[in-house]
Design a protein around this motif. Sequence first.
Motif, PDB file in Angstrom:
ATOM      1  N   LYS A 160       0.813  -1.181  -0.096  1.00 19.04           N
ATOM      2  CA  LYS A 160       0.075   0.034   0.213  1.00 19.04           C
ATOM      3  C   LYS A 160       0.870   1.189  -0.018  1.00 19.04           C
ATOM      4  O   LYS A 160       1.780   1.278   1.020  1.00 19.04           O
ATOM      5  CB  LYS A 160      -0.890  -0.074   1.301  1.00 19.04           C
ATOM      6  CG  LYS A 160      -1.953   1.139   1.484  1.00 19.04           C
ATOM      7  CD  LYS A 160      -3.092   0.614   0.803  1.00 19.04           C
ATOM      8  CE  LYS A 160      -4.009   1.924   0.625  1.00 19.04           C
ATOM      9  NZ  LYS A 160      -4.116   2.345  -0.649  1.00 19.04           N
ATOM     10  N   LEU A 200       3.316   9.192  -1.641  1.00 23.46           N
ATOM     11  CA  LEU A 200       3.406   9.517  -2.887  1.00 23.46           C
ATOM     12  C   LEU A 200       3.591  10.961  -3.152  1.00 23.46           C
ATOM     13  O   LEU A 200       3.923  11.579  -4.318  1.00 23.46           O
ATOM     14  CB  LEU A 200       2.164   9.139  -3.333  1.00 23.46           C
ATOM     15  CG  LEU A 200       1.793   7.489  -3.715  1.00 23.46           C
ATOM     16  CD1 LEU A 200       0.157   7.397  -4.001  1.00 23.46           C
ATOM     17  CD2 LEU A 200       2.649   7.113  -4.668  1.00 23.46           C
ATOM     18  N   ALA A 201       3.193  11.831  -2.037  1.00 17.74           N
ATOM     19  CA  ALA A 201       3.526  13.405  -2.485  1.00 17.74           C
ATOM     20  C   ALA A 201       4.919  13.763  -2.370  1.00 17.74           C
ATOM     21  O   ALA A 201       5.477  14.892  -2.823  1.00 17.74           O
ATOM     22  CB  ALA A 201       2.951  14.068  -1.039  1.00 17.74           C
ATOM     23  N   PRO A 245      -0.952   8.311   0.270  1.00 14.92           N
ATOM     24  CA  PRO A 245      -0.811   9.737  -0.446  1.00 14.92           C
ATOM     25  C   PRO A 245       0.428  10.520   0.274  1.00 14.92           C
ATOM     26  O   PRO A 245       1.154  11.235  -0.735  1.00 14.92           O
ATOM     27  CB  PRO A 245      -2.069  10.314   0.110  1.00 14.92           C
ATOM     28  CG  PRO A 245      -2.988   9.221   0.219  1.00 14.92           C
ATOM     29  CD  PRO A 245      -2.287   8.322   0.739  1.00 14.92           C
TER      30      PRO A 245
END
Lengths: 86, 529
Positions: A58, A64-65, A61
């Motif tokens: 997983k 990923l930012a 966010p």
Amino acid sequence: MTAVIDQVEQFIIEYIEDNTTEDNISVSGSSNFVNEQLLDSFATLSMIMTLESEYAIKLTPMELADEKMRVVHALAEKVASKIAPQ
Amino acid sequence: MTVLFHTFQKIAQAYHNKTAIISDNKHYTYQALEQLSLQWSATLASLSSTPRVALLTEAPLNTAALSLAIAKLGTTCVPTNPQLTKEQLASGWQATDVSIVIYEQEFSAKVQQCMSLPSMESVQFINVEALIEQAKQGSSSIKSTEQNASDNKHTEHSSDQDDFIITLSSGSTGAPKPIALSQQSKLSRAQQSWQLYDINETDTVLCASPFFHSLGQRLFFVPLLKGCTLVHLKHFTPQRWLLAVENHKVSKVISVSSHLYALKDELLLNAKQLQSLKTIVTSSAPIDNHFKEQLFNAVGCDFHEMYGATEVATATNLYPKYAKEKHTSVGTPCPNVAIKILDEDKSELPCNSIGEIAVKSPLVFNGYYHKKQLTQSSFKDGYFLTGDLGKIAQDGFLTYVGRKKDIIISGGINIYPKDIETTIAKHQAVKEVAVIGVDDKFLGEVILAVCVAQFPAETDQQQAVKSLEKELRRVANKTLAPFQRPLKYYFEQSLPLTASGKTSKLLLREQYNSLDEDWSAPLRAMLFR
């Protein structure tokens, strides 16, 4: 570990090559697929989902930012670090 | 005046000892069905001069005899779904001016609830048992000549174009639409099916759809007006379907796609028992051509694809000879039917453009009962606006794309779930799939695939689901454009169905919207941190 990173990196490169709208591009570990506009939004989202499903991981966010995640090799490292040891 | 009933009566007299209906292994002859319908038409006539009758019945003999009795009287019948709430039932009956409700014992609790509503005060509720009793008493007191005189009184003002059956469509939103059809239209529609699927009196036809659904009505009248045997399945399961086909040598089947989904693997596994099957008619079921070929080789059974709507009957037919070459198509327009594709402004679009399918057919419905404006706005220059999307190729073959309302709009792109469903359904472990759009604050909607999977019993189900998801993503990445790929795959035991047996995407959307996920968060994080 390096072998896993290489394998993930190869997977990402192949995904980008298959899904890019650009002609005659060469994708490598140092490619920044966001800045170089190699993938559209849908293909990018689909790539994240594919990586999560392919490697049973997983990506949050928050992770990923991190701007580094736009570069193939760094993304491969992140994915590899999350893969449960076999 | 009563053309449908008289057609039936001629057939009943020609085939009086033949089995008309088989249900729960009970056989009923044409003679028994004719007698019962005559008795009940006399009883109904004695209750009201123009009875408008709602049916809450599931037993096929009751349903067939009652609808034929009403046809004899030249009045109107409103088949109703017993699963509706009391308010929904009452509003449907009120909207169609029902004066009598005939119900089977098992629905008496529901009927009691309806009777308590003020709007139902003037409606008469009659149990089928009571009707049988009344018919017995009536038949001894009414002489046949008097019966004829009484019948004439009811039919003298009616015409074959008057409303005979009103179907309350199970629309996805809003109030049900009361779709009115005449006896002549029902008969012509049956004739159309005989011609398209080469149905004659030697055929045995399976009906696994309820009578309140237009397909169920079609599957009653197609065999019973031709002298065929109707095999009725009250509640569908793949096992019951297979047994019914095997035991009663069913030759013709017209099926909703959800049943075929459920049967897909069983058909090939049980090919030996299904040798009687000659034709299966499907309505854009996502069954690929390879499967049809396998079934043809194993059973010798043809597939016809069709497209239609209750308002205009069957509009297209794909003959088996074109199945391979035109496997994405639902065929060409039926005789005397014309089809156009229209844009948002209702102007005709050129070949291969996707737009709304509009159909002009001699088998068109009478209109939505007491909804003149709605009826008028459903037509453009004599063409019925179906609310479905499709495209027509240069050679006239129509491709069905999906419901207008079923479109997913993600990132401003129109996405048709059917294309995605067809791709996913090809995987052998996927028994059923529904692709839906759920709300997303960034993309408008995102795509979810809700699947029913099927694995061998000994498999670790959790592991199998994970592997299946991975495989489905690989397939999607290979065959679908990035904007068509489902964001998430969910696996359920079954999909929710509407009353007529179609997958309820409305319920699925509600269910998954309620998860209230920020679906596109990973994308926004990556692109616009």
